[in-house]
Design an enzyme around this catalytic site. Structure first.
Site, PDB file in Angstrom:
ATOM      1  N   ASP A  85      14.129   0.756 -21.554  1.00 37.48           N
ATOM      2  CA  ASP A  85      14.436   0.158 -20.257  1.00 37.48           C
ATOM      3  C   ASP A  85      15.156  -1.164 -20.443  1.00 37.48           C
ATOM      4  O   ASP A  85      15.049  -1.808 -21.504  1.00 37.48           O
ATOM      5  CB  ASP A  85      13.171  -0.025 -19.426  1.00 37.48           C
ATOM      6  N   GLU A 148       8.890  -1.921 -20.845  1.00 42.28           N
ATOM      7  CA  GLU A 148       8.657  -3.222 -21.477  1.00 42.28           C
ATOM      8  C   GLU A 148       9.091  -4.384 -20.591  1.00 42.28           C
ATOM      9  O   GLU A 148       8.442  -5.424 -20.550  1.00 42.28           O
ATOM     10  CB  GLU A 148       9.391  -3.278 -22.820  1.00 42.28           C
TER      11      GLU A 148
END
Length: 462
Positions: A85, A148
């Site tokens: 991400d 994250e």
């Protein structure tokens, strides 16, 4: 064929895979059809798992929250934990943030450095070991995280279903090796607007920033006024004094003010230019009254462009990890309430209460409330810890440099996954481009990371 030569043979594949992964706009969005973090993050996870499958690795997908590629045998395993991400692209890109453009030996795009490029490097490091027929004594997992940047909820999901590694690293910070990460505190500061604005300038809204952990590069506000010439005069003198990148657009009832800053990672706010605070500095000259005026005055006097929290009396410091950092990342001011979001990272030898006690004192005194508080404890490994020593030895061997482990303000997966530290990918002296426009990783650094990570896997498997 030795390991480094195998990686050189894989060079074009590594570049191609990195560019293809960057091309996926993997920003978290609303859950959809068994896609817990949205459709684009799902595409990135599918890409990584399909690539791993083609390499001949065992592939596991844990309900689209997180997945991994595995190689080797044994009860114990070593983990390399990357994330797919990315943060929003922000303003100021020369080209497309998702092009994966290769220009002058650098691969550009959101996630090139943080953390797609290094994750691909780790995957190919394991492929190089496999292709070289090198026997390893433990299983090795390349874990593909997906959350994250916005909460790390993927790691608890993983640990509920899998045992933790005996040791590992996340390629999501700096070399040589990170033995300490500051405590991370994220929260909102809110003030209710209980009265009407009666000054000659009335604020309709203030809106800026996208994430707490990014220095905001854009902010805007609408004001209403009958004294347009007075505002224009104040604005021009302000710009002449500050040279801030700001402009205004006139409306029937007033102005839209636009402020342009420079983004940076929330752990290094001093490297950016905060567009929110530029606009707040201007609004403070308009003599706003009431609750909103008090809020603007508080931001201007107690926070302003400080990145160490002096105005809130939280400017902590220790010898191990340096000074506290503070980033004001988001502002959302409406008629009924004023809100800003802060990212505070405190030195490793302090505790949460060391920050909260002076913070609460100052905020309560100003009539502010703390909301939506989240906290991650600091992470600290002694410099002589076997994991730290092993990774340090590998780095020095491959690069020929003799440098010691360091601490950082950034928060990585190492805080979430037991027995893990951050290791690369940024080399000492490199430009800090994470969370910034025109993020890139040089091809040579990408290949060197792959070589370092392959040797690190062998070292940790001994």
């Amino acid at each position: 064929m030795n390991l480094e030569k195998t990686i050189d043979v894989l060079r074009e594949e590594i570049i191609k895979s990195t560019r293809e992964l960057i091309a996926i706009e993997s920003i978290e969005s609303s859950p959809k059809d068994n896609m817990p973090f949205g459709e684009n993050i799902q595409k990135a996870l599918d890409y990584a798992l399909n690539l791993s499958r083609k390499m001949g690795f065992k592939v596991v997908n844990l309900d689209n929250y997180i997945g991994y590629a595995e190689f080797g045998e044994g009860d114990e395993y070593i983990a390399i934990l990357g994330h797919l991400d990315v943060v929003p692209e922000g303003e100021g890109w020369i080209g497309s943030p998702y092009s994966g453009d290769l220009i002058d030996g650098k691969i550009y795009g959101r996630g090139a450095l943080d953390d797609k490029g290094p994750t691909i490097a780790a995957l190919y490091a394991l492929k190089a070991i496999k292709d070289s027929n090198i026997k390893i004594n433990k299983r090795v997992r390349i874990i593909f995280g997906t959350n994250e940047e916005t909460g790390c909820t993927d790691i608890p999901y993983y640990l509920e279903r899998e045992k933790p590694p005996i040791m590992g690293f996340t390629p999501d910070a700096d070399f040589p090796v990170i033995h300490g990460e500051k405590g991370l505190l994220i929260f909102d500061v809110m003030k209710e607007v209980l009265d009407r604005q009666t000054s000659s300038f009335k604020v309709v809204y203030i809106k800026g920033g996208t994430r707490e952990n990014m220095v905001p590069d854009y902010c805007e506000s609408e004001i209403l006024t009958e004294e347009k010439s007075k505002f224009i005069d104040i604005f021009k003198r302000f710009i002449d004094d500050t040279y801030f990148d700001m402009k205004f657009e006139e409306t029937d009832m007033g102005f839209i003010i636009k402020s342009y800053g420079v983004s940076a990672h929330g752990s290094t706010p001093h490297l950016g230019k905060n567009a929110i605070m530029q606009l707040v500095n201007l609004l403070a000259l308009l003599n706003l009254n009431g609750s909103l005026g008090e809020f603007i005055s508080f931001l201007n006097n107690k926070i302003s462009f400080s990145t160490k929290g002096e105005g809130l009396e939280i400017n902590l410091h220790d010898e191990v990890s340096g000074s506290l950092s503070m980033n004001l990342g988001i502002i959302d001011v409406k008629m009924e309430r004023c809100l800003v979001s802060l990212d505070v990272r405190h030195p490793v030898t302090f505790k949460l209460e060391d920050v909260m006690k002076p913070l609460k004192k100052n905020l309560i005194k100003e009539g502010m409330k703390i909301q939506n508080l989240t906290y991650n404890d600091p992470l600290y490994f002694d410099v002589d810890h076997p994991l730290v020593k092993s990774l340090q030895d590998v780095y020095c061997k491959i690069t020929g440099e003799d440098v010691g482990p360091i601490t950082i303000g950034g928060g990585t997966y190492a805080k979430e996954m037991p027995n893990t530290v951050a290791f690369g990918p940024s080399f000492p002296g490199n430009e800090d481009v994470a969370h910034k426009p025109n993020e890139y990783i040089s091809v040579e650094d990408l290949i060197t990371c792959c070589k370092i990570y392959s040797n690190a896997i062998l070292k940790l498997s001994e």
